[in-house]
Write an enzyme that holds these catalytic residues in place. Structure first.
Site, PDB file in Angstrom:
ATOM      1  N   ASN A   1      40.025  57.100  35.626  1.00 14.33           N
ATOM      2  CA  ASN A   1      40.985  56.540  34.927  1.00 14.33           C
ATOM      3  C   ASN A   1      40.688  55.554  33.590  1.00 14.33           C
ATOM      4  O   ASN A   1      39.348  55.448  33.790  1.00 14.33           O
ATOM      5  CB  ASN A   1      41.979  55.429  35.784  1.00 14.33           C
ATOM      6  CG  ASN A   1      43.004  54.596  34.940  1.00 14.33           C
ATOM      7  OD1 ASN A   1      43.759  55.102  34.268  1.00 14.33           O
ATOM      8  ND2 ASN A   1      42.950  53.227  35.149  1.00 14.33           N
TER       9      ASN A   1
ATOM     10  N   HIS B   1      41.060  52.089  31.456  1.00 15.96           N
ATOM     11  CA  HIS B   1      41.734  50.884  31.631  1.00 15.96           C
ATOM     12  C   HIS B   1      41.349  49.963  30.475  1.00 15.96           C
ATOM     13  O   HIS B   1      40.226  49.778  30.236  1.00 15.96           O
ATOM     14  CB  HIS B   1      41.254  50.268  33.150  1.00 15.96           C
ATOM     15  CG  HIS B   1      41.908  49.049  33.118  1.00 15.96           C
ATOM     16  ND1 HIS B   1      43.276  48.710  33.651  1.00 15.96           N
ATOM     17  CD2 HIS B   1      41.872  47.704  32.984  1.00 15.96           C
ATOM     18  CE1 HIS B   1      43.788  47.429  33.645  1.00 15.96           C
ATOM     19  NE2 HIS B   1      42.668  46.884  33.481  1.00 15.96           N
TER      20      HIS B   1
ATOM     21  N   SER C   1      37.522  50.364  29.875  1.00 16.21           N
ATOM     22  CA  SER C   1      36.414  51.083  30.919  1.00 16.21           C
ATOM     23  C   SER C   1      37.141  52.239  31.528  1.00 16.21           C
ATOM     24  O   SER C   1      38.029  52.535  31.636  1.00 16.21           O
ATOM     25  CB  SER C   1      36.354  49.975  32.144  1.00 16.21           C
ATOM     26  OG  SER C   1      36.202  48.648  31.649  1.00 16.21           O
TER      27      SER C   1
ATOM     28  N   ASP D   1      42.141  49.579  40.225  1.00 16.08           N
ATOM     29  CA  ASP D   1      41.335  49.183  39.132  1.00 16.08           C
ATOM     30  C   ASP D   1      39.885  48.495  39.432  1.00 16.08           C
ATOM     31  O   ASP D   1      39.301  48.049  38.462  1.00 16.08           O
ATOM     32  CB  ASP D   1      42.091  48.004  38.001  1.00 16.08           C
ATOM     33  CG  ASP D   1      43.368  48.751  37.232  1.00 16.08           C
ATOM     34  OD1 ASP D   1      43.180  50.090  37.040  1.00 16.08           O
ATOM     35  OD2 ASP D   1      44.332  48.207  37.147  1.00 16.08           O
TER      36      ASP D   1
HETATM   37  N1  NHR Z   1      45.813  54.002  41.981  1.00 17.44           N
HETATM   38  C1  NHR Z   1      44.656  53.444  42.766  1.00 17.44           C
HETATM   39  N2  NHR Z   1      44.913  53.992  44.123  1.00 17.44           N
HETATM   40  N3  NHR Z   1      43.644  53.098  42.203  1.00 17.44           N
HETATM   41  C2  NHR Z   1      43.535  53.048  40.779  1.00 17.44           C
HETATM   42  O1  NHR Z   1      42.508  52.182  40.374  1.00 17.44           O
HETATM   43  C3  NHR Z   1      44.712  53.470  40.076  1.00 17.44           C
HETATM   44  C4  NHR Z   1      45.798  53.825  40.716  1.00 17.44           C
HETATM   45  C5  NHR Z   1      47.014  54.240  39.852  1.00 17.44           C
HETATM   46  C6  NHR Z   1      46.892  54.091  38.547  1.00 17.44           C
HETATM   47  C7  NHR Z   1      46.035  52.984  36.272  1.00 17.44           C
HETATM   48  C8  NHR Z   1      46.137  51.615  36.215  1.00 17.44           C
HETATM   49  C9  NHR Z   1      46.002  51.166  35.046  1.00 17.44           C
HETATM   50  O2  NHR Z   1      44.718  51.443  34.267  1.00 17.44           O
HETATM   51  C10 NHR Z   1      46.026  53.396  38.045  1.00 17.44           C
HETATM   52  C11 NHR Z   1      44.582  53.167  38.627  1.00 17.44           C
HETATM   53  C12 NHR Z   1      49.747  51.019  37.305  1.00 17.44           C
HETATM   54  C13 NHR Z   1      49.595  49.868  38.277  1.00 17.44           C
HETATM   55  C14 NHR Z   1      50.976  49.156  38.787  1.00 17.44           C
HETATM   56  O3  NHR Z   1      50.997  48.079  38.994  1.00 17.44           O
HETATM   57  C15 NHR Z   1      48.417  49.319  38.301  1.00 17.44           C
HETATM   58  C16 NHR Z   1      47.185  49.765  38.005  1.00 17.44           C
HETATM   59  C17 NHR Z   1      47.326  50.979  37.159  1.00 17.44           C
HETATM   60  C18 NHR Z   1      48.402  51.396  36.639  1.00 17.44           C
HETATM   61  N4  NHR Z   1      52.115  50.202  38.829  1.00 17.44           N
HETATM   62  C19 NHR Z   1      53.213  49.758  39.521  1.00 17.44           C
HETATM   63  C20 NHR Z   1      53.434  50.575  40.656  1.00 17.44           C
HETATM   64  O4  NHR Z   1      54.180  49.704  41.437  1.00 17.44           O
HETATM   65  C21 NHR Z   1      54.248  50.264  38.526  1.00 17.44           C
HETATM   66  C22 NHR Z   1      54.449  49.588  37.203  1.00 17.44           C
HETATM   67  C23 NHR Z   1      55.396  50.336  36.068  1.00 17.44           C
HETATM   68  O5  NHR Z   1      55.691  51.293  36.545  1.00 17.44           O
HETATM   69  O6  NHR Z   1      55.415  49.923  35.135  1.00 17.44           O
HETATM   70  O7  NHR Z   1      53.095  51.381  40.909  1.00 17.44           O
HETATM   71  O8  NHR Z   1      46.476  50.121  34.488  1.00 17.44           O
END
Ligand code: NHR
Length: 198
Positions: free
Chosen positions: A89, A91, A118, A127
């Protein structure tokens, strides 16, 4: 995603997959003759069902590497473990600072002088997976979240293709202990100082 396709990576781009039918990356991929798939997450009962369908779609293309780009659905531990060492990913922060959302706003609020992006392996710890490469930019006194995001995005477009190139060539990998192993030359003397020294 478009920067990755434009980067002439030494690999086949197997497919572009999104949970959103309106993702602009899908149209871009179609225009470039790349296979696409859409899996609306609301069509699935829960995260486990969505992730199972996502894995099935991914595995149909037999990719070596899965690169998240603007993918906003938290992935289950089962999904993440299936692609150990192959799921990455980008970030928009210098992790482990500013994991999660609204990274540029939070960096400006805190008054940090250096911010960035990153590329990391994805692990269940959101993350906080092992870091492959980072780029730092100076934060300016007149920055808005938008202007800061633009400068960070410019660096994202440089480091993400680089990370994938290393992975494709086997120059970076994740070892059994969960640490990044790299044969890249390190530059002990390099530093970014902001504001600059007199
Ligand atoms: N999944 C895991 N298990 N580990 C990581 O490090 C992940 C991942 C999924 C996505 C990208 C990350 C970013 O770069 C990513 C890393 C979405 C959320 C989040 O809170 C957090 C981090 C990232 C992406 N998503 C909410 C959820 O409930 C929904 C938010 C929305 O739809 O706007 O899935 O930022």
């Amino acid at each position: 995603m478009q920067a990755l396709l434009a980067a002439n990576l030494p690999c086949r781009i197997a497919a572009v997959i999104s949970n959103r039918a309106d993702a602009t990356g899908l149209e871009f991929a179609r225009q470039h003759g790349i296979a696409t798939a859409v899996l609306p997450h609301r069509d699935y009962a829960d995260r486990a069902a969505f992730d199972a369908a996502l894995a099935q779609a991914i595995d149909g293309y037999q990719p070596d590497i899965i690169a998240l780009a603007g993918f906003m659905r938290i992935l289950t531990t089962e999904f993440v473990n299936r692609y150990h060492g192959r799921l990455i990913n980008i970030h928009p922060s210098l992790l482990p600072a500013y994991a999660g959302m609204n990274t540029h706003e939070r960096a400006l609020q805190d008054g940090v002088k250096i911010h960035g992006c990153s590329v990391h392996f994805v692990t269940p710890d959101l993350d906080h997976g092992p870091i492959i490469i980072q780029a730092a930019v100076t934060v300016l006194s007149n920055d808005t979240p938008h202007t800061l995001a633009q400068r960070v995005l410019h660096e994202e477009h440089r480091i993400y293709p680089q990370a994938i190139r290393w992975l494709c060539r086997g120059q970076v990998s994740l070892n059994a202990a969960g640490k990044v192993v790299s044969d890249r030359l390190e530059q002990p003397g390099s530093a970014l100082v902001a504001p600059g020294l007199e």
